[in-house]
Design a protein around this motif. Structure first.
Motif, short mmCIF file in Angstrom:
data_model
loop_
_atom_site.label_atom_id
_atom_site.label_comp_id
_atom_site.label_asym_id
_atom_site.label_seq_id
_atom_site.Cartn_x
_atom_site.Cartn_y
_atom_site.Cartn_z
N ARG A 1 1.14 9.23 -6.19
CA ARG A 1 1.52 10.63 -5.96
C ARG A 1 2.53 11.14 -6.98
NH1 ARG A 1 3.12 9.67 -0.53
NH2 ARG A 1 1.22 9.13 0.48
N ARG B 1 0.85 4.07 -2.96
CA ARG B 1 0.58 5.50 -2.72
C ARG B 1 1.69 6.35 -3.33
NH1 ARG B 1 -1.12 3.65 2.31
NH2 ARG B 1 0.89 4.13 3.23
N SER B 2 2.92 5.92 -3.20
CA SER B 2 4.04 6.67 -3.76
C SER B 2 3.92 6.76 -5.28
CB SER B 2 5.36 6.00 -3.37
OG SER B 2 6.42 6.61 -4.02
N ALA C 1 0.83 -1.21 0.00
CA ALA C 1 0.00 0.00 0.00
C ALA C 1 0.87 1.26 0.00
CB ALA C 1 -0.93 0.00 1.21
N ARG C 2 1.94 1.24 0.78
CA ARG C 2 2.83 2.41 0.83
C ARG C 2 3.49 2.65 -0.53
NH1 ARG C 2 7.36 1.95 5.06
NH2 ARG C 2 8.38 0.85 3.38
#
Length: 190
Positions: free
Chosen positions: A169, A165-166, A161-162
């Motif tokens: 973005r 998200r990166s 998930a991290r």
């Protein structure tokens, strides 16, 4: 075929067969978990899937009696599975094995590895996700399989998930196209 070591899917097919494998969220072929633990693990994986759609999460306990190497066997399994719709009730989105993230646990040797479909390649960092397994080495060694599998998958989902998200973005940095600008509503001339 790998020119250095001779590894190939064809050799694995000769050893394990070419049949397709119907696949579920919790594949306990080794009979390592009690029924109530399988139900709990299935519920946890379903809950974690909601954090990272369209990813399918699975835990696989192989039942192979002769000595085998976990990673080649897991690679063979990933190339022959067919996702069983009954094994992923309530999943949001398509049941595509290319979005599958599998934790493979061999209870005879207390070893584990991850396998994942090609669609997850941009979101999985092998070194980081394998550290999830290392963090749970004590519960694995103590045969606390439900606890071990749960903590490993929670950590792995957090890492995926991290990374996702990166990428959302900063899409241009990862070779992705940015999302289209939102449409404006109203604003007509009076």
């Amino acid at each position: 075929m790998c020119p250095h070591c001779g590894f190939s899917l064809e050799n694995l097919d000769k050893k394990y067969g070419r049949d397709s494998i119907p696949y579920r969220r919790v594949c306990d072929n080794a009979g390592a978990l009690r029924q109530q633990d399988r139900v709990k693990l299935n519920a946890l994986l379903e809950k974690l899937e909601r954090r990272i759609p369209p990813v399918l999460l699975s835990v696989y306990f192989p039942n192979i009696l002769e000595p085998f190497s976990l990673i080649p066997h897991s690679f063979w399994m990933m190339n022959h599975l067919t996702v069983d719709e009954a094994g992923f009730p309530n999943h949001q989105g398509p049941l595509d094995p290319q979005w599958l993230l599998v934790l493979v646990l061999d209870v005879r040797t207390d070893t584990a590895c991850f396998m994942w479909g090609y669609e997850l390649d941009p979101y999985v960092e092998p070194d980081l996700i394998n550290k999830s397994i290392m963090k749970a080495r004590i519960p694995l060694r103590e045969s606390m399989l439900l606890h071990a599998a749960g903590s490993i998958m929670k950590d792995a989902v957090h890492l995926v998930a991290r990374k996702a998200r990166s990428k959302v973005r900063h899409p241009m940095r990862y070779g992705l196209t940015p999302p289209p600008p939102p449409e404006r509503k109203g604003g007509g001339a009076a």
